[in-house]
Design a protein around this motif. Structure first.
Motif, PDB file in Angstrom:
ATOM      1  N   ALA A  53      32.202  50.749  44.515  1.00 26.76           N
ATOM      2  CA  ALA A  53      33.099  50.755  45.668  1.00 26.76           C
ATOM      3  C   ALA A  53      32.715  51.862  46.645  1.00 26.76           C
ATOM      4  O   ALA A  53      32.843  51.703  47.860  1.00 26.76           O
ATOM      5  CB  ALA A  53      34.548  50.935  45.203  1.00 26.76           C
ATOM      6  N   THR A  85      27.489  40.534  38.386  1.00 28.55           N
ATOM      7  CA  THR A  85      28.491  40.779  39.427  1.00 28.55           C
ATOM      8  C   THR A  85      28.049  40.299  40.798  1.00 28.55           C
ATOM      9  O   THR A  85      28.881  40.169  41.704  1.00 28.55           O
ATOM     10  CB  THR A  85      28.823  42.277  39.532  1.00 28.55           C
ATOM     11  OG1 THR A  85      27.661  43.000  39.996  1.00 28.55           O
ATOM     12  CG2 THR A  85      29.254  42.838  38.184  1.00 28.55           C
ATOM     13  N   LEU A 116      23.996  44.585  35.949  1.00 28.46           N
ATOM     14  CA  LEU A 116      25.098  44.568  36.916  1.00 28.46           C
ATOM     15  C   LEU A 116      24.823  43.586  38.044  1.00 28.46           C
ATOM     16  O   LEU A 116      25.714  42.837  38.472  1.00 28.46           O
ATOM     17  CB  LEU A 116      25.314  45.975  37.494  1.00 28.46           C
ATOM     18  CG  LEU A 116      26.078  46.972  36.627  1.00 28.46           C
ATOM     19  CD1 LEU A 116      26.125  48.334  37.296  1.00 28.46           C
ATOM     20  CD2 LEU A 116      27.491  46.477  36.342  1.00 28.46           C
ATOM     21  N   ILE A 150      31.608  44.043  34.611  1.00 31.36           N
ATOM     22  CA  ILE A 150      31.016  45.359  34.348  1.00 31.36           C
ATOM     23  C   ILE A 150      31.286  45.766  32.908  1.00 31.36           C
ATOM     24  O   ILE A 150      30.401  46.279  32.213  1.00 31.36           O
ATOM     25  CB  ILE A 150      31.576  46.413  35.326  1.00 31.36           C
ATOM     26  CG1 ILE A 150      31.280  46.012  36.763  1.00 31.36           C
ATOM     27  CG2 ILE A 150      30.992  47.792  35.027  1.00 31.36           C
ATOM     28  CD1 ILE A 150      31.857  46.977  37.799  1.00 31.36           C
ATOM     29  N   TRP A 207      32.531  50.805  38.459  1.00 32.18           N
ATOM     30  CA  TRP A 207      33.260  50.044  39.469  1.00 32.18           C
ATOM     31  C   TRP A 207      33.607  50.922  40.665  1.00 32.18           C
ATOM     32  O   TRP A 207      33.451  50.517  41.830  1.00 32.18           O
ATOM     33  CB  TRP A 207      34.522  49.461  38.852  1.00 32.18           C
ATOM     34  CG  TRP A 207      35.296  48.577  39.773  1.00 32.18           C
ATOM     35  CD1 TRP A 207      35.083  47.249  40.031  1.00 32.18           C
ATOM     36  CD2 TRP A 207      36.434  48.965  40.566  1.00 32.18           C
ATOM     37  NE1 TRP A 207      36.010  46.783  40.936  1.00 32.18           N
ATOM     38  CE2 TRP A 207      36.842  47.810  41.282  1.00 32.18           C
ATOM     39  CE3 TRP A 207      37.122  50.150  40.739  1.00 32.18           C
ATOM     40  CZ2 TRP A 207      37.920  47.829  42.158  1.00 32.18           C
ATOM     41  CZ3 TRP A 207      38.201  50.181  41.618  1.00 32.18           C
ATOM     42  CH2 TRP A 207      38.597  49.034  42.309  1.00 32.18           C
ATOM     43  N   THR A 226      32.229  45.746  46.643  1.00 36.32           N
ATOM     44  CA  THR A 226      33.413  45.427  45.845  1.00 36.32           C
ATOM     45  C   THR A 226      33.108  44.259  44.928  1.00 36.32           C
ATOM     46  O   THR A 226      32.713  43.186  45.391  1.00 36.32           O
ATOM     47  CB  THR A 226      34.602  45.074  46.755  1.00 36.32           C
ATOM     48  OG1 THR A 226      34.873  46.165  47.632  1.00 36.32           O
ATOM     49  CG2 THR A 226      35.842  44.794  45.919  1.00 36.32           C
ATOM     50  N   SER A 228      32.996  51.670  32.445  1.00 35.20           N
ATOM     51  CA  SER A 228      33.017  50.522  33.361  1.00 35.20           C
ATOM     52  C   SER A 228      33.789  50.863  34.631  1.00 35.20           C
ATOM     53  O   SER A 228      33.362  50.505  35.743  1.00 35.20           O
ATOM     54  CB  SER A 228      33.657  49.316  32.675  1.00 35.20           C
ATOM     55  OG  SER A 228      32.971  48.977  31.491  1.00 35.20           O
ATOM     56  N   LEU A 229      34.903  51.565  34.474  1.00 30.90           N
ATOM     57  CA  LEU A 229      35.704  51.950  35.638  1.00 30.90           C
ATOM     58  C   LEU A 229      34.919  52.905  36.535  1.00 30.90           C
ATOM     59  O   LEU A 229      34.982  52.806  37.767  1.00 30.90           O
ATOM     60  CB  LEU A 229      37.004  52.592  35.176  1.00 30.90           C
ATOM     61  CG  LEU A 229      37.999  52.989  36.279  1.00 30.90           C
ATOM     62  CD1 LEU A 229      38.371  51.775  37.125  1.00 30.90           C
ATOM     63  CD2 LEU A 229      39.247  53.629  35.672  1.00 30.90           C
ATOM     64  N   PHE A 286      35.942  43.633  37.973  1.00 35.21           N
ATOM     65  CA  PHE A 286      35.837  44.697  36.966  1.00 35.21           C
ATOM     66  C   PHE A 286      35.336  44.199  35.619  1.00 35.21           C
ATOM     67  O   PHE A 286      34.485  44.822  34.981  1.00 35.21           O
ATOM     68  CB  PHE A 286      37.212  45.369  36.808  1.00 35.21           C
ATOM     69  CG  PHE A 286      37.262  46.425  35.745  1.00 35.21           C
ATOM     70  CD1 PHE A 286      36.564  47.613  35.886  1.00 35.21           C
ATOM     71  CD2 PHE A 286      38.011  46.232  34.587  1.00 35.21           C
ATOM     72  CE1 PHE A 286      36.603  48.599  34.909  1.00 35.21           C
ATOM     73  CE2 PHE A 286      38.059  47.214  33.605  1.00 35.21           C
ATOM     74  CZ  PHE A 286      37.352  48.391  33.776  1.00 35.21           C
TER      75      PHE A 286
END
Length: 333
Positions: free
Chosen positions: A250, A295, A291, A261, A246, A255, A242-243, A258
């Motif tokens: 970005a 998001t 996503l 995700i 993210w 943006t 996930s990071l 978190f």
């Protein structure tokens, strides 16, 4: 086999698989994926994908601990990378790769194939359950009132319910299931073993193997802490992936929050049943769409982020995983 030869074999496996991947996707397409994301984000995504594959070693270590003490931490990481390699190459992902890896686990721990398959089956079940439960909790808390994410919640909850039903059925129908498995496998084992043995294996040998499988499955009742480590490993993997997404988003100038995700990561796992190496295409489309829904990221940005993360995920799995596979022993000396 000498270590140098094993390294050459592993490198050959990795290079060959990478070449096949590039041929399937196209070098230009891979380049465009990377170019769509800022260079700093590409570097971070690469490191996170390496970390995600390494963290899986924690779950491997815990899952094989009941097999005569299991593996060392270093060997567990090696097996984790090798497992990723077979996850990519196997048509149904972990569903078809774990039966392959069980042979290597059995040899490394000097236990039987059925015992290794038993503990690894439990590990995959617990890992998937932990990831799905985390996603359901996040979606339920953050997005229950939103109409579109409600569909995501229903999908995730349905997957959790399916896991519970399957688990309960396996426990309650153990004897009947064992009888069916023995009846189906006995003729196959008799034919296959007749090729390498003077006296082919019969029904008693198959029944004994099935019983050892169940013994290893229930062994975790005496070591619940190992199940906790396996679940924690799965959650760590989910967070790292996930990071990476993210960061990739970005890098495209988008943006987003978190936690959404994290919630959608398990959704595209159904794509593993598509008979395409690495579920190329199907997984990417499903994850990018999820996503965008959760998001609010632009479709183009979500697609670019997913593609760059998937590219490095496959490169790590095929490259490092191929080398790791070359050092495994598939047969007893």
């Amino acid at each position: 086999m000498r270590r140098g030869v094993r390294f050459a074999v592993g490198a050959g496996l990795g290079i060959g698989a990478l070449a096949a991947y590039l041929w399937y996707v196209g070098p230009g397409e891979v380049g465009s994926r990377v170019a769509a994301v800022a260079p700093w984000a590409v570097a971070v995504v690469c490191c996170l994908m390496l970390a995600e594959a390494t963290v899986d070693g924690l779950g491997v270590w815990a899952s094989v601990r009941p097999l005569r003490g299991g593996l060392s931490p270093r060997a567990s990481v090696q097996f984790a990378f090798a497992g990723d390699f077979f996850d990519v190459l196997s048509p149904a992902g972990p569903v078809s790769s774990e039966p392959i890896m069980a042979q290597f686990f059995g040899v490394a721990t000097e236990t039987s194939y059925s015992e290794a398959l038993g503990v690894r089956g439990v590990a995959k079940y617990v890992k998937s359950a932990a990831q799905l439960l985390l996603s359901v909790a996040i979606v339920g808390v953050l997005f229950l009132d939103a109409p579109t994410p409600r569909f995501v919640l229903v999908t995730l909850a349905g997957a959790v319910a399916a896991l519970l039903v399957v688990g309960a059925a396996l426990v309650w129908a153990r004897d009947a299931l064992s009888a069916v498995v023995v009846a189906v496998l006995t003729p196959v084992v008799r034919v296959v073993s007749g090729v390498t043995r003077e006296t082919p294996l019969g029904r008693d040998a198959v029944a004994d193997a099935v019983e050892r499988f169940w013994e290893r499955v229930v062994r975790f009742r005496d070591a619940p802490e190992l199940l906790g480590v396996i679940a924690l490993s799965g959650v760590f993997e989910q967070l790292l992936t996930s990071l990476a997404l993210w960061v990739a988003l970005a890098g495209t100038g988008t943006t987003v929050a978190f936690l959404p995700i994290v919630a959608v990561i398990p959704l595209p796992q159904a794509a593993s049943v598509v008979p395409v190496p690495g579920s190329l295409g199907a997984y990417d489309v499903l994850l990018a769409g999820a996503l965008s829904l959760t998001t609010g990221a632009p479709a183009a940005g979500a697609a670019a982020a997913v593609l760059v993360v998937r590219t490095f995920e496959l490169l790590v799995s095929l490259g490092c995983g191929g080398v790791a596979t070359g050092f495994l022993r598939g047969f007893r000396a």
